[in-house]
Design a protein around this motif. Structure first.
Motif, mmCIF file in Angstrom:
data_model
loop_
_atom_site.group_PDB
_atom_site.id
_atom_site.type_symbol
_atom_site.label_atom_id
_atom_site.label_comp_id
_atom_site.label_asym_id
_atom_site.label_seq_id
_atom_site.Cartn_x
_atom_site.Cartn_y
_atom_site.Cartn_z
ATOM 1 N N ALA A 61 0.834 -1.204 0.000
ATOM 2 C CA ALA A 61 0.000 0.000 0.000
ATOM 3 C C ALA A 61 0.870 1.255 0.000
ATOM 4 O O ALA A 61 0.592 2.217 -0.720
ATOM 5 C CB ALA A 61 -0.938 0.007 1.205
ATOM 6 N N THR A 62 1.928 1.245 0.804
ATOM 7 C CA THR A 62 2.841 2.387 0.869
ATOM 8 C C THR A 62 3.515 2.618 -0.474
ATOM 9 O O THR A 62 3.596 3.749 -0.953
ATOM 10 C CB THR A 62 3.904 2.164 1.966
ATOM 11 O OG1 THR A 62 3.236 1.992 3.215
ATOM 12 C CG2 THR A 62 4.858 3.342 2.064
ATOM 13 N N GLU A 63 4.012 1.543 -1.094
ATOM 14 C CA GLU A 63 4.684 1.664 -2.396
ATOM 15 C C GLU A 63 3.738 2.178 -3.476
ATOM 16 O O GLU A 63 4.080 3.080 -4.240
ATOM 17 C CB GLU A 63 5.267 0.309 -2.821
ATOM 18 C CG GLU A 63 6.494 -0.087 -2.067
ATOM 19 C CD GLU A 63 7.694 0.779 -2.392
ATOM 20 O OE1 GLU A 63 7.864 1.194 -3.560
ATOM 21 O OE2 GLU A 63 8.467 1.054 -1.467
ATOM 22 N N LEU A 64 2.542 1.577 -3.568
ATOM 23 C CA LEU A 64 1.599 1.980 -4.607
ATOM 24 C C LEU A 64 1.088 3.398 -4.385
ATOM 25 O O LEU A 64 0.952 4.179 -5.334
ATOM 26 C CB LEU A 64 0.435 0.988 -4.695
ATOM 27 C CG LEU A 64 0.795 -0.431 -5.139
ATOM 28 C CD1 LEU A 64 -0.450 -1.313 -5.162
ATOM 29 C CD2 LEU A 64 1.501 -0.442 -6.486
ATOM 30 N N ALA A 65 0.828 3.756 -3.127
ATOM 31 C CA ALA A 65 0.373 5.118 -2.823
ATOM 32 C C ALA A 65 1.479 6.125 -3.106
ATOM 33 O O ALA A 65 1.228 7.198 -3.655
ATOM 34 C CB ALA A 65 -0.094 5.213 -1.370
ATOM 35 N N SER A 66 2.706 5.776 -2.766
ATOM 36 C CA SER A 66 3.842 6.654 -3.038
ATOM 37 C C SER A 66 3.988 6.892 -4.543
ATOM 38 O O SER A 66 4.194 8.025 -4.986
ATOM 39 C CB SER A 66 5.113 6.028 -2.463
ATOM 40 O OG SER A 66 6.233 6.827 -2.739
ATOM 41 N N ASN A 67 3.868 5.825 -5.328
ATOM 42 C CA ASN A 67 3.922 5.965 -6.788
ATOM 43 C C ASN A 67 2.806 6.871 -7.296
ATOM 44 O O ASN A 67 3.030 7.727 -8.164
ATOM 45 C CB ASN A 67 3.789 4.601 -7.472
ATOM 46 C CG ASN A 67 5.060 3.796 -7.422
ATOM 47 O OD1 ASN A 67 6.116 4.279 -7.041
ATOM 48 N ND2 ASN A 67 4.943 2.528 -7.797
ATOM 49 N N ALA A 68 1.592 6.669 -6.779
ATOM 50 C CA ALA A 68 0.452 7.470 -7.223
ATOM 51 C C ALA A 68 0.636 8.942 -6.865
ATOM 52 O O ALA A 68 0.324 9.826 -7.662
ATOM 53 C CB ALA A 68 -0.845 6.925 -6.608
ATOM 54 N N ILE A 69 1.166 9.214 -5.673
ATOM 55 C CA ILE A 69 1.406 10.596 -5.255
ATOM 56 C C ILE A 69 2.486 11.229 -6.132
ATOM 57 O O ILE A 69 2.358 12.366 -6.589
ATOM 58 C CB ILE A 69 1.798 10.658 -3.762
ATOM 59 C CG1 ILE A 69 0.587 10.313 -2.889
ATOM 60 C CG2 ILE A 69 2.365 12.022 -3.399
ATOM 61 C CD1 ILE A 69 0.922 10.008 -1.443
ATOM 62 N N ARG A 70 3.546 10.480 -6.397
ATOM 63 C CA ARG A 70 4.682 11.002 -7.157
ATOM 64 C C ARG A 70 4.378 11.164 -8.641
ATOM 65 O O ARG A 70 4.772 12.139 -9.258
ATOM 66 C CB ARG A 70 5.888 10.081 -6.971
ATOM 67 C CG ARG A 70 7.170 10.626 -7.586
ATOM 68 C CD ARG A 70 8.384 9.740 -7.301
ATOM 69 N NE ARG A 70 8.526 9.470 -5.880
ATOM 70 C CZ ARG A 70 8.570 8.253 -5.342
ATOM 71 N NH1 ARG A 70 8.492 7.181 -6.098
ATOM 72 N NH2 ARG A 70 8.699 8.098 -4.044
ATOM 73 N N HIS A 71 3.688 10.181 -9.232
ATOM 74 C CA HIS A 71 3.527 10.164 -10.685
ATOM 75 C C HIS A 71 2.120 10.471 -11.173
ATOM 76 O O HIS A 71 1.920 10.692 -12.365
ATOM 77 C CB HIS A 71 3.953 8.801 -11.239
ATOM 78 C CG HIS A 71 5.353 8.425 -10.884
ATOM 79 N ND1 HIS A 71 6.453 9.108 -11.344
ATOM 80 C CD2 HIS A 71 5.825 7.447 -10.082
ATOM 81 C CE1 HIS A 71 7.548 8.559 -10.850
ATOM 82 N NE2 HIS A 71 7.195 7.550 -10.078
#
Length: 147
Positions: A61-71
């Motif tokens: 969840a952290t990885e996917l959310a981080s990607n969504a926030i960044r990209h």
């Protein structure tokens, strides 16, 4: 490495347990704590077989959310869903102009490994586009309780 993302919505019978909305990466710490609490409410506690599932789900969840926030385009929406046999994480952003891409062809230091991590830690990973959002989802087992 011949891993592919599935292109389809998550299981339609899944019931939403919790949802979080993030706008910045500083909110990821709150997401991790809130997700651990939500999963504890589902009976997954330390010392249980569920602890490994909890750790995997929180990391993905952290990885996917981080990607969504960044990209992607904010806000990022994270939903925790459940069927009888599976938990489903669904992470959405509002950027319909890009398609999720596995990073296995890029140099290690180029980033973009979140999808590969999700594929290695979950049962399956996929994505779909809705009218206003792009979703990445990952499926995890509901641990069977020994009894």
């Amino acid at each position: 490495m011949d891993q592919q993302l599935i292109t389809s919505p998550p299981p339609p019978r899944a019931t939403e347990l919790h949802a979080w909305v993030l706008n910045t990466s500083t909110e990821l710490k709150h997401l991790r704590a809130a997700m651990r609490e939500a999963l504890a409410g589902q009976g997954l506690l330390p010392g249980d077989d569920g602890l490994e599932v909890v750790d995997s789900m929180v990391l993905v969840a952290t990885e996917l959310a981080s990607n969504a926030i960044r990209h992607g385009r904010p806000p990022t929406e994270i939903r925790l869903l459940r069927t009888d046999e599976h938990f489903v994480l669904d992470v959405a952003d509002h950027d319909l102009s890009t398609v999720p891409e596995l990073a296995h062809t890029r140099p290690i230091d180029a980033g973009g490994r979140g999808l590969l991590l999700a594929m290695n830690m979950s049962l399956k990973v996929g994505w779909y586009a809705a009218e206003q959002t792009k979703h990445i989802w990952a499926v995890f087992p509901v641990p069977v309780r020994a009894g």
